[in-house]
Design a protein around this motif. Structure first.
Motif, short mmCIF file in Angstrom:
data_model
loop_
_atom_site.label_atom_id
_atom_site.label_comp_id
_atom_site.label_asym_id
_atom_site.label_seq_id
_atom_site.Cartn_x
_atom_site.Cartn_y
_atom_site.Cartn_z
N GLU A 124 0.82 -1.21 0.00
CA GLU A 124 0.00 0.00 0.00
C GLU A 124 0.86 1.26 0.00
OE1 GLU A 124 -3.35 0.50 -0.26
OE2 GLU A 124 -3.28 -1.61 -0.85
N GLU A 125 1.98 1.21 0.73
CA GLU A 125 2.90 2.34 0.74
C GLU A 125 3.49 2.58 -0.65
OE1 GLU A 125 5.76 1.36 3.68
OE2 GLU A 125 4.41 1.67 5.39
N ILE A 126 3.78 1.49 -1.35
CA ILE A 126 4.33 1.60 -2.70
C ILE A 126 3.30 2.21 -3.64
CG2 ILE A 126 5.15 0.29 -4.70
CD1 ILE A 126 6.38 -1.71 -2.70
N LEU A 127 2.05 1.78 -3.53
CA LEU A 127 1.00 2.33 -4.38
C LEU A 127 0.82 3.83 -4.12
CD1 LEU A 127 -1.76 -0.45 -4.30
CD2 LEU A 127 -0.01 -0.03 -6.04
N ALA A 128 0.89 4.23 -2.87
CA ALA A 128 0.78 5.65 -2.54
C ALA A 128 1.96 6.43 -3.12
CB ALA A 128 0.72 5.84 -1.02
N ALA A 129 3.15 5.86 -3.03
CA ALA A 129 4.34 6.50 -3.59
C ALA A 129 4.22 6.60 -5.11
CB ALA A 129 5.59 5.72 -3.20
N ALA A 130 3.71 5.54 -5.73
CA ALA A 130 3.54 5.53 -7.19
C ALA A 130 2.55 6.59 -7.63
CB ALA A 130 3.09 4.15 -7.65
N GLU A 131 1.45 6.73 -6.90
CA GLU A 131 0.47 7.75 -7.25
C GLU A 131 1.11 9.13 -7.21
OE1 GLU A 131 -3.00 7.58 -4.86
OE2 GLU A 131 -3.74 5.72 -5.76
N ALA A 132 1.91 9.39 -6.18
CA ALA A 132 2.58 10.69 -6.06
C ALA A 132 3.51 10.93 -7.25
CB ALA A 132 3.36 10.76 -4.74
N CYS A 133 4.25 9.90 -7.63
CA CYS A 133 5.17 10.04 -8.78
C CYS A 133 4.41 10.25 -10.08
CB CYS A 133 6.04 8.79 -8.90
SG CYS A 133 7.43 8.71 -7.76
N PHE A 134 3.36 9.48 -10.30
CA PHE A 134 2.61 9.59 -11.55
C PHE A 134 1.95 10.95 -11.67
CE2 PHE A 134 1.82 4.70 -11.48
CZ PHE A 134 3.12 4.50 -11.96
N VAL A 135 1.43 11.46 -10.57
CA VAL A 135 0.79 12.78 -10.61
C VAL A 135 1.83 13.87 -10.85
CG1 VAL A 135 -0.44 14.50 -9.21
CG2 VAL A 135 -1.18 12.10 -9.19
N ARG A 136 2.99 13.73 -10.23
CA ARG A 136 4.02 14.76 -10.33
C ARG A 136 4.72 14.74 -11.69
NH1 ARG A 136 6.51 13.54 -5.94
NH2 ARG A 136 8.09 12.19 -6.85
N ASN A 137 5.05 13.55 -12.18
CA ASN A 137 5.88 13.44 -13.39
C ASN A 137 5.17 12.84 -14.59
OD1 ASN A 137 8.10 14.32 -11.79
ND2 ASN A 137 8.47 12.22 -11.12
N GLY A 138 4.00 12.25 -14.37
CA GLY A 138 3.32 11.54 -15.45
C GLY A 138 3.77 10.09 -15.49
N PHE A 139 2.87 9.22 -15.93
CA PHE A 139 3.19 7.80 -15.98
C PHE A 139 4.37 7.52 -16.90
CE2 PHE A 139 2.80 3.61 -17.89
CZ PHE A 139 2.61 2.79 -16.80
N ALA B 4 -2.74 -2.93 -9.96
CA ALA B 4 -2.96 -3.05 -8.52
C ALA B 4 -3.80 -1.89 -8.00
CB ALA B 4 -1.61 -3.10 -7.79
N MET B 5 -3.56 -0.70 -8.54
CA MET B 5 -4.38 0.46 -8.16
C MET B 5 -5.84 0.23 -8.53
SD MET B 5 -2.04 3.70 -9.31
CE MET B 5 -0.51 4.13 -8.46
N ALA B 6 -6.05 -0.31 -9.74
CA ALA B 6 -7.41 -0.56 -10.20
C ALA B 6 -8.11 -1.59 -9.32
CB ALA B 6 -7.39 -1.02 -11.66
N GLU B 7 -7.39 -2.65 -8.96
CA GLU B 7 -7.96 -3.68 -8.10
C GLU B 7 -8.26 -3.13 -6.71
OE1 GLU B 7 -9.02 -6.45 -9.03
OE2 GLU B 7 -8.14 -6.58 -11.03
N ARG B 8 -7.37 -2.29 -6.21
CA ARG B 8 -7.59 -1.67 -4.90
C ARG B 8 -8.82 -0.77 -4.94
NH1 ARG B 8 -3.67 3.10 -3.63
NH2 ARG B 8 -4.95 3.82 -5.37
N ASP B 9 -8.94 0.05 -5.99
CA ASP B 9 -10.08 0.94 -6.11
C ASP B 9 -11.38 0.16 -6.31
OD1 ASP B 9 -8.32 3.02 -5.87
OD2 ASP B 9 -8.28 3.53 -8.00
N ARG B 10 -11.29 -0.97 -7.00
CA ARG B 10 -12.47 -1.81 -7.20
C ARG B 10 -12.95 -2.37 -5.85
NH1 ARG B 10 -10.37 -4.58 -10.81
NH2 ARG B 10 -11.12 -3.40 -12.60
N ALA B 11 -12.00 -2.79 -5.02
CA ALA B 11 -12.36 -3.32 -3.70
C ALA B 11 -12.95 -2.22 -2.82
CB ALA B 11 -11.12 -3.93 -3.04
#
Length: 212
Positions: A20-35, A67-74
């Motif tokens: 979960e910590e990795i997913l949160a870190a990934a979201e921050a990176c994707f928002v800041r720099n783009g996927f 993993a983000m999609a599966e988390r959001d689906r849950a």
């Protein structure tokens, strides 16, 4: 529970927490720099771990999005269950609109728009986006069918008419600082009510004569 079993559960819980910590870190990176511009090295650094350790959790950026999609689906399933306990189907629909449009954060909207863009050049992301779109369409059409107050209600046509507005709310939230979606969401709700009554104008009927 034995000590050994307890240790296994503890390790599993720690792995879930780290994931979960990795997913949160990934979201921050994707928002800041783009996927597209974000690298595995960026993700590992944001998560405060080595690249080697990072690969123990995710082999590629696309796996993170899945993993983000599966988390959001849950999370969505849990939210639906809570809404259904609190009220009827109409309350559920209102709650969904509030969650995904009125309460949408700018960072979540930015990430959504960036992934839409990435889908134009990345088949794996395109597949994820298409799956999400299909699930949203199926759920909303089913909800419209249950709430319909007229036999003239056409759930599929409603979705096709409303989908551009729903996407527009997300794009506006991502691109316009300080954007307040409340007016657009109120318009969306009004159109839904019209559609349920079977009075939502069809696209061809809404076009001015000069445009036909």
């Amino acid at each position: 529970m034995s000590i050994a079993a307890g240790n296994v559960v503890g390790v599993r819980d720690a792995q879930v927490s780290r994931r979960e910590e990795i997913l949160a870190a990934a979201e921050a990176c994707f928002v800041r720099n783009g996927f597209h511009r974000t690298t595995i090295a960026d993700l590992a650094r944001e998560a405060a771990m080595s690249q080697g350790n990072f690969y123990r959790y995710f082999a590629a950026k696309e796996d993170i999005v899945l993993a983000m999609a599966e988390r959001d689906r849950a999370r969505g399933a849990t939210m639906l269950a809570d809404l259904e306990r609190e009220g009827g189907q109409r309350a559920v629909l209102t709650g969904i609109l509030t969650r995904y449009f009125t309460d949408l954060t700018r960072s979540a909207a930015v990430l959504r728009v960036d992934l839409w863009s990435e889908a134009t050049r990345n088949p794996a992301i395109a597949t994820l986006i298409e799956r999400g779109e299909a699930e949203a369409r199926e759920w909303l059409c089913g909800m419209f069918a249950m709430l319909a107050t007229s036999p003239d209600c056409d759930p599929a046509a409603m979705f096709d008419a409303l989908n551009p507005l729903m996407k527009g709310i997300i794009v506006s939230r991502a691109t316009l600082p300080g954007y307040d979606p409340s007016t657009a969401v109120a318009h969306l709700q009004a159109l839904i009510e019209a559609g349920l009554r079977g009075s939502l104008p069809r696209a061809a009927e809404a076009l001015p004569e000069t445009s036909r």
